[in-house]
Write an enzyme that holds these catalytic residues in place. Structure first.
Site, mmCIF file in Angstrom:
data_model
loop_
_atom_site.group_PDB
_atom_site.id
_atom_site.type_symbol
_atom_site.label_atom_id
_atom_site.label_comp_id
_atom_site.label_asym_id
_atom_site.label_seq_id
_atom_site.Cartn_x
_atom_site.Cartn_y
_atom_site.Cartn_z
ATOM 1 C CG ASN A 100 -4.091 3.179 7.628
ATOM 2 O OD1 ASN A 100 -3.625 4.168 7.431
ATOM 3 N ND2 ASN A 100 -3.850 2.729 7.238
ATOM 4 C CG MET B 3 -1.019 -0.717 5.854
ATOM 5 S SD MET B 3 -0.891 -1.147 7.215
ATOM 6 C CE MET B 3 0.719 -1.660 8.020
ATOM 7 C CB CYS B 4 -6.834 0.420 5.088
ATOM 8 S SG CYS B 4 -7.514 -1.193 5.934
ATOM 9 C CD GLN B 5 -5.175 5.716 0.120
ATOM 10 O OE1 GLN B 5 -5.622 6.187 0.287
ATOM 11 N NE2 GLN B 5 -3.982 4.657 -0.020
#
Lengths: 267, 267
Positions: B108, B1-3
């Protein structure tokens, strides 16, 4: 007026040396100090650095001079505001997406009689004649080829025709890139140089800096540099003729024959 | 995942403090090291800095941490690649022009079943589900409102409907801005804080750094910070509920009434 700097190569190359001399013209050796910008294509990606500070003193320009970003197509611009106030939204290069590719554009000259026209798909964010001309080109290309990017032999004459029409409104020196090709139109002043094997040393006009490309380049490298006025004092730059539209690919100008089929020139 | 990291303010503000902590999560205190990006709106202008290097060690991220760019709307992203390879063309935020304004978007989550759909005006340059979702939103907004940007009470329900449809394909936390508003959708995880008078000191979680906003801010300043997880350990962050779409303007979330007329909330 403004100044333009472009690069088109057959492999990822950094532009630090040329940008060093070009940057100095933004407030140090010349007075193009109303902002600057540079776009780097890296594969399909494009990143653009913009600043409304003079390039000679900008912290972001300092990063670009010192941090080698390797790119196959670069479009850079230093601004001396004429039409449109000083401000970040009026800094070139401008970017838009067309046919799933990024397109970037920078302009030198004034187009005082160019109207904004009817509201098309692409619209200006800022107030310059330059962004208006870019949006016009993008709108007309999309209208003419709505589905996908046509082959160069179809694209080129269409771009040439619309370029001539826009150029009738004033001075229209420009650099335009889709990440693979660099389109270069000379209305009054542009020149270029192709650096390839055998490489030699080059010395900047605007800074006392020499780079020996023989030490840095491999025999296969080929790099075309396009600028408003030549950047080095010990190399021979080719003057582009007023009215001429060139397309650079892999570091060379393409040659178009009468039937618009294009070939890479034997430089 | 990302932020994700976003900022929306009632006046130009730098994001250096929050970006310092956020950056550390890209390879230092967390493993989101497959590139990063940040977009700053300054008036109508928007400049985007992208890098495929980890934000914790990127030379461009260092510049952003040290060079205070004052902006009213910021969208930032650090990437941990899931759909789409590591590469600059897949770094968020993505940008497009619509109605003569720049729009930026960062996402995200994963949308594994989201198809690219028919070829609209806006097309992806890279390979991510995120850029596909952004193009879908831009295409649908343009189709629905072809001439100009509608008032918020017309735009919001349309955006909410298309957001829900896209969110049904997976996880769709996003930040979207037109330079005036910051749209924030929570699918699984997002929180925010509004800093306003009386200001206090804030201490980062990811770096041992404290800033006393009382010394830096004026009584009129109001700044909303939105992030995937809270960035400070001595402030109270508000959790955004899954399925909630917020619109921030002038540092506050707008409140929509039943008839979609919107008012600034009395925070």
């Amino acid at each position: 007026m403004c100044q333009l700097l472009g690069m088109n190569c057959n492999g990822p190359t950094d532009i630090c040396f040329s940008f060093e001399g070009f940057c100095a013209r933004g407030g140090k050796t010349d007075d193009h100090k109303d902002g600057w910008g540079i776009a780097f294509f890296e594969g399909a990606a494009c990143r653009v650095f913009l600043d409304d500070k003079p390039s000679a003193t900008s912290a972001i320009a300092k990063l670009i001079r010192e941090y080698p970003i390797k790119s196959t197509n670069v479009v850079a611009h230093i601004r001396k505001a004429t039409i449109g106030p000083v401000g970040l939204e009026n800094c070139h290069p401008f970017t838009r997406e067309l046919w799933g590719r990024h397109w970037v554009f920078a302009h030198n000259g004034d187009l005082p009689t160019l109207k904004s026209g009817s509201l098309g798909t692409y619209r200006s964010v800022g107030q310059t004649d330059s962004e208006r001309a870019f949006c016009l080109i993008m709108n007309q290309l999309r209208d003419k080829f709505p589905q996908q990017q046509p082959p160069m032999e179809e694209l080129f004459p269409v771009l040439q025709e619309m370029t001539q029409a826009i150029a009738s409104h004033g001075i229209f020196n420009y650099l335009l890139s889709d990440g693979k090709h660099l389109f270069v139109h000379c209305s009054t002043k542009l020149c270029y140089i192709v650096r390839q094997s055998p490489f030699a040393a080059a010395h900047l006009i605007d800074e006392d800096l020499t780079v020996d490309f023989q030490e840095l380049a491999t025999p296969c490298d080929r790099v075309a540099i396009i600028a408003t006025t030549c950047l080095t004092d010990n190399e021979t730059w080719t003057t582009i003729q007023p009215g001429e539209l060139l397309v650079f690919q892999d570091g060379l100008p393409l040659i178009f024959q009468d039937d618009w089929a294009c070939k890479v020139s034997r430089y």
